[in-house]
Design a protein around this motif. Structure first.
Motif, PDB file in Angstrom:
ATOM      1  N   GLY A   1       0.799  -1.218   0.000  1.00 54.26           N
ATOM      2  CA  GLY A   1       0.000   0.000   0.000  1.00 54.26           C
ATOM      3  C   GLY A   1       0.831   1.266   0.000  1.00 54.26           C
ATOM      4  N   SER A   2       2.142   1.141   0.218  1.00 52.34           N
ATOM      5  CA  SER A   2       3.012   2.322   0.172  1.00 52.34           C
ATOM      6  C   SER A   2       3.308   2.676  -1.281  1.00 52.34           C
ATOM      7  CB  SER A   2       4.325   2.043   0.912  1.00 52.34           C
ATOM      8  OG  SER A   2       5.148   1.154   0.168  1.00 52.34           O
ATOM      9  N   ARG A   3       3.914   3.828  -1.502  1.00 52.87           N
ATOM     10  CA  ARG A   3       4.277   4.261  -2.861  1.00 52.87           C
ATOM     11  C   ARG A   3       5.599   3.649  -3.308  1.00 52.87           C
ATOM     12  NH1 ARG A   3       5.811   9.313  -2.841  1.00 52.87           N
ATOM     13  NH2 ARG A   3       5.743   9.495  -5.092  1.00 52.87           N
ATOM     14  N   SER A   4       6.285   2.991  -2.404  1.00 52.48           N
ATOM     15  CA  SER A   4       7.614   2.490  -2.718  1.00 52.48           C
ATOM     16  C   SER A   4       7.577   1.392  -3.782  1.00 52.48           C
ATOM     17  CB  SER A   4       8.281   1.916  -1.465  1.00 52.48           C
ATOM     18  OG  SER A   4       9.498   1.274  -1.815  1.00 52.48           O
ATOM     19  N   PRO A   5       8.462   1.473  -4.787  1.00 53.43           N
ATOM     20  CA  PRO A   5       8.579   0.399  -5.773  1.00 53.43           C
ATOM     21  C   PRO A   5       9.101  -0.906  -5.165  1.00 53.43           C
ATOM     22  CG  PRO A   5       9.515   2.444  -6.628  1.00 53.43           C
ATOM     23  CD  PRO A   5       9.288   2.647  -5.159  1.00 53.43           C
ATOM     24  N   LEU A   6       9.498  -0.876  -3.885  1.00 53.86           N
ATOM     25  CA  LEU A   6       9.995  -2.078  -3.211  1.00 53.86           C
ATOM     26  C   LEU A   6       8.924  -2.736  -2.339  1.00 53.86           C
ATOM     27  CD1 LEU A   6      13.481  -0.710  -2.054  1.00 53.86           C
ATOM     28  CD2 LEU A   6      12.898  -1.806  -4.220  1.00 53.86           C
ATOM     29  N   ARG A   7       7.675  -2.288  -2.474  1.00 52.64           N
ATOM     30  CA  ARG A   7       6.614  -2.796  -1.601  1.00 52.64           C
ATOM     31  C   ARG A   7       6.327  -4.276  -1.880  1.00 52.64           C
ATOM     32  NH1 ARG A   7       4.447   0.532  -5.450  1.00 52.64           N
ATOM     33  NH2 ARG A   7       2.764  -0.290  -6.768  1.00 52.64           N
ATOM     34  N   LYS A   8       5.957  -4.963  -0.819  1.00 55.66           N
ATOM     35  CA  LYS A   8       5.604  -6.382  -0.919  1.00 55.66           C
ATOM     36  C   LYS A   8       4.401  -6.555  -1.846  1.00 55.66           C
ATOM     37  CE  LYS A   8       5.799  -9.208   2.489  1.00 55.66           C
ATOM     38  NZ  LYS A   8       5.560  -9.902   3.779  1.00 55.66           N
ATOM     39  N   GLY A   9       4.435  -7.631  -2.629  1.00 48.84           N
ATOM     40  CA  GLY A   9       3.326  -7.906  -3.527  1.00 48.84           C
ATOM     41  C   GLY A   9       3.446  -7.230  -4.878  1.00 48.84           C
ATOM     42  N   TYR A  10       4.465  -6.393  -5.067  1.00 50.22           N
ATOM     43  CA  TYR A  10       4.703  -5.669  -6.318  1.00 50.22           C
ATOM     44  C   TYR A  10       5.958  -6.238  -6.960  1.00 50.22           C
ATOM     45  CZ  TYR A  10       5.702  -1.655  -9.387  1.00 50.22           C
ATOM     46  OH  TYR A  10       5.969  -0.855 -10.476  1.00 50.22           O
ATOM     47  N   VAL A  11       6.001  -6.239  -8.291  1.00 50.63           N
ATOM     48  CA  VAL A  11       7.130  -6.835  -9.000  1.00 50.63           C
ATOM     49  C   VAL A  11       8.471  -6.199  -8.621  1.00 50.63           C
ATOM     50  CG1 VAL A  11       6.930  -5.335 -11.022  1.00 50.63           C
ATOM     51  CG2 VAL A  11       7.932  -7.636 -11.263  1.00 50.63           C
ATOM     52  N   GLY A  12       8.440  -4.932  -8.231  1.00 49.55           N
ATOM     53  CA  GLY A  12       9.664  -4.243  -7.841  1.00 49.55           C
ATOM     54  C   GLY A  12      10.313  -4.805  -6.593  1.00 49.55           C
ATOM     55  N   ASN A  13       9.557  -5.585  -5.822  1.00 50.98           N
ATOM     56  CA  ASN A  13      10.099  -6.206  -4.616  1.00 50.98           C
ATOM     57  C   ASN A  13      11.032  -7.370  -4.956  1.00 50.98           C
ATOM     58  OD1 ASN A  13       9.367  -8.520  -2.271  1.00 50.98           O
ATOM     59  ND2 ASN A  13       9.845  -6.476  -1.492  1.00 50.98           N
ATOM     60  N   ASP A  14      10.888  -7.911  -6.157  1.00 46.74           N
ATOM     61  CA  ASP A  14      11.682  -9.069  -6.560  1.00 46.74           C
ATOM     62  C   ASP A  14      13.150  -8.698  -6.760  1.00 46.74           C
ATOM     63  OD1 ASP A  14       9.304 -10.457  -6.628  1.00 46.74           O
ATOM     64  OD2 ASP A  14       9.126 -10.406  -8.826  1.00 46.74           O
ATOM     65  N   PHE A  15      14.028  -9.666  -6.520  1.00 40.85           N
ATOM     66  CA  PHE A  15      15.434  -9.462  -6.857  1.00 40.85           C
ATOM     67  C   PHE A  15      15.583  -9.301  -8.368  1.00 40.85           C
ATOM     68  CE2 PHE A  15      16.239 -11.966  -2.856  1.00 40.85           C
ATOM     69  CZ  PHE A  15      16.866 -10.941  -2.170  1.00 40.85           C
ATOM     70  N   LYS A  16      16.583  -8.529  -8.784  1.00 39.80           N
ATOM     71  CA  LYS A  16      16.902  -8.450 -10.202  1.00 39.80           C
ATOM     72  C   LYS A  16      17.261  -9.850 -10.691  1.00 39.80           C
ATOM     73  CE  LYS A  16      18.417  -3.617 -10.254  1.00 39.80           C
ATOM     74  NZ  LYS A  16      19.315  -2.641 -10.888  1.00 39.80           N
ATOM     75  N   ASP A  17      17.001 -10.096 -11.968  1.00 37.57           N
ATOM     76  CA  ASP A  17      17.146 -11.449 -12.520  1.00 37.57           C
ATOM     77  C   ASP A  17      18.538 -12.030 -12.305  1.00 37.57           C
ATOM     78  OD1 ASP A  17      14.530 -11.385 -13.353  1.00 37.57           O
ATOM     79  OD2 ASP A  17      15.010 -10.853 -15.431  1.00 37.57           O
ATOM     80  N   PHE A  18      19.581 -11.213 -12.472  1.00 43.28           N
ATOM     81  CA  PHE A  18      20.937 -11.750 -12.359  1.00 43.28           C
ATOM     82  C   PHE A  18      21.248 -12.215 -10.927  1.00 43.28           C
ATOM     83  CE2 PHE A  18      22.022  -7.513 -10.873  1.00 43.28           C
ATOM     84  CZ  PHE A  18      23.123  -7.705 -10.039  1.00 43.28           C
ATOM     85  N   VAL A  19      20.552 -11.663  -9.955  1.00 40.03           N
ATOM     86  CA  VAL A  19      20.706 -12.128  -8.569  1.00 40.03           C
ATOM     87  C   VAL A  19      19.835 -13.357  -8.328  1.00 40.03           C
ATOM     88  CG1 VAL A  19      20.227 -11.552  -6.153  1.00 40.03           C
ATOM     89  CG2 VAL A  19      21.408  -9.910  -7.621  1.00 40.03           C
ATOM     90  N   GLU A  20      18.577 -13.282  -8.716  1.00 35.12           N
ATOM     91  CA  GLU A  20      17.656 -14.403  -8.478  1.00 35.12           C
ATOM     92  C   GLU A  20      18.168 -15.697  -9.100  1.00 35.12           C
ATOM     93  OE1 GLU A  20      14.843 -16.498  -6.821  1.00 35.12           O
ATOM     94  OE2 GLU A  20      15.047 -14.349  -6.437  1.00 35.12           O
ATOM     95  N   GLU A  21      18.741 -15.592 -10.302  1.00 39.15           N
ATOM     96  CA  GLU A  21      19.200 -16.812 -10.978  1.00 39.15           C
ATOM     97  C   GLU A  21      20.442 -17.413 -10.327  1.00 39.15           C
ATOM     98  OE1 GLU A  21      21.765 -14.633 -14.588  1.00 39.15           O
ATOM     99  OE2 GLU A  21      19.687 -15.253 -14.890  1.00 39.15           O
ATOM    100  N   ARG A  22      21.115 -16.655  -9.470  1.00 38.66           N
ATOM    101  CA  ARG A  22      22.297 -17.161  -8.771  1.00 38.66           C
ATOM    102  C   ARG A  22      21.978 -17.725  -7.387  1.00 38.66           C
ATOM    103  NH1 ARG A  22      24.284 -13.547 -12.434  1.00 38.66           N
ATOM    104  NH2 ARG A  22      26.441 -13.909 -13.160  1.00 38.66           N
ATOM    105  N   ARG A  23      20.816 -17.408  -6.859  1.00 37.72           N
ATOM    106  CA  ARG A  23      20.475 -17.881  -5.513  1.00 37.72           C
ATOM    107  C   ARG A  23      20.429 -19.406  -5.476  1.00 37.72           C
ATOM    108  NH1 ARG A  23      15.250 -15.736  -3.408  1.00 37.72           N
ATOM    109  NH2 ARG A  23      16.004 -16.708  -1.509  1.00 37.72           N
ATOM    110  N   GLY A  24      21.024 -19.961  -4.427  1.00 35.32           N
ATOM    111  CA  GLY A  24      21.002 -21.406  -4.249  1.00 35.32           C
ATOM    112  C   GLY A  24      21.995 -22.169  -5.101  1.00 35.32           C
TER     113      GLY A  24
END
Length: 198
Positions: A59-82
């Motif tokens: 519900g905040s204006r932040s692009p990092l808010r939960k439930g919004y795509v901006g909360n996700d890690f950038k692809d180059f980080v997500e693909e390296r996790r684990g």
């Protein structure tokens, strides 16, 4: 420089929301490439990696808010996790310092017998600097590769404003000069981590 065999790489807030115009003009276009190189080496050498995600309230204006795509890690980080041979931790936070997230970063590092941390990510003068200051206060040896992070131009009080590069220099001088952290380059860290690997 010496990088310990069990030094932890703390990857702060490398999230898609920071690509939005909301933040203004950024600096250091090489940040992502340098962050990726450090994650790769940490994973190849079996060192611990901590991924930190900022969860702004829904519900905040932040692009990092939960439930919004901006909360996700950038692809180059997500693909390296684990993908690494060492221990890995995900910390989520709502404030600037990764030490005030869940689960407790300090407790986890202590349990892993980690004394040295390398901080990279976004933003240089906000969450990275705050995490570095707190890490220094807690007794960690903090390494701060300045070219593996970026920030944005910022307006302040009294009509003052500073560019992203000016803020970066101020952070570097405060942390290094104040002995909160050792401010270095990615190249120095890669060289030190390669030499210190088993």
């Amino acid at each position: 420089m010496e990088i310990a065999e069990n030094a932890a790489l703390v990857v702060v807030d490398v999230q898609k929301g920071f690509e939005e115009e909301f933040w203004g003009k950024r600096n250091n276009p090489a940040a992502e490439e340098n962050i990726a190189a450090l994650i790769d080496l940490w994973q190849e050498t079996g060192r611990p990696v901590v991924f930190v995600r900022h969860d702004s309230p829904e519900g905040s204006r932040s692009p990092l808010r939960k439930g919004y795509v901006g909360n996700d890690f950038k692809d180059f980080v997500e693909e390296r996790r684990g993908k690494g041979g060492g221990r890995e931790l995900l910390v989520t936070k709502k404030v600037n310092s990764a030490f005030y997230g869940e689960p407790s970063l300090d407790r986890w590092l202590t349990g892993e017998d980690v004394a040295q941390i390398v901080i990279v990510g976004i933003q240089t003068n906000m969450c990275n600097e705050t995490t570095a200051r707190m890490g220094g206060n807690l007794g960690y040896e903090v390494v701060f590769p300045l070219d593996a992070m970026h920030t944005f131009d910022l307006a302040g009080p009294f009509g003052w404003s500073q560019s992203a590069d000016e803020l970066t220099r101020a952070t570097a001088v405060s942390l290094h000069g104040g002995r909160f952290a050792q401010v270095v380059t990615t190249k120095e860290v890669l060289k030190g981590a390669s030499a210190g690997a088993r």
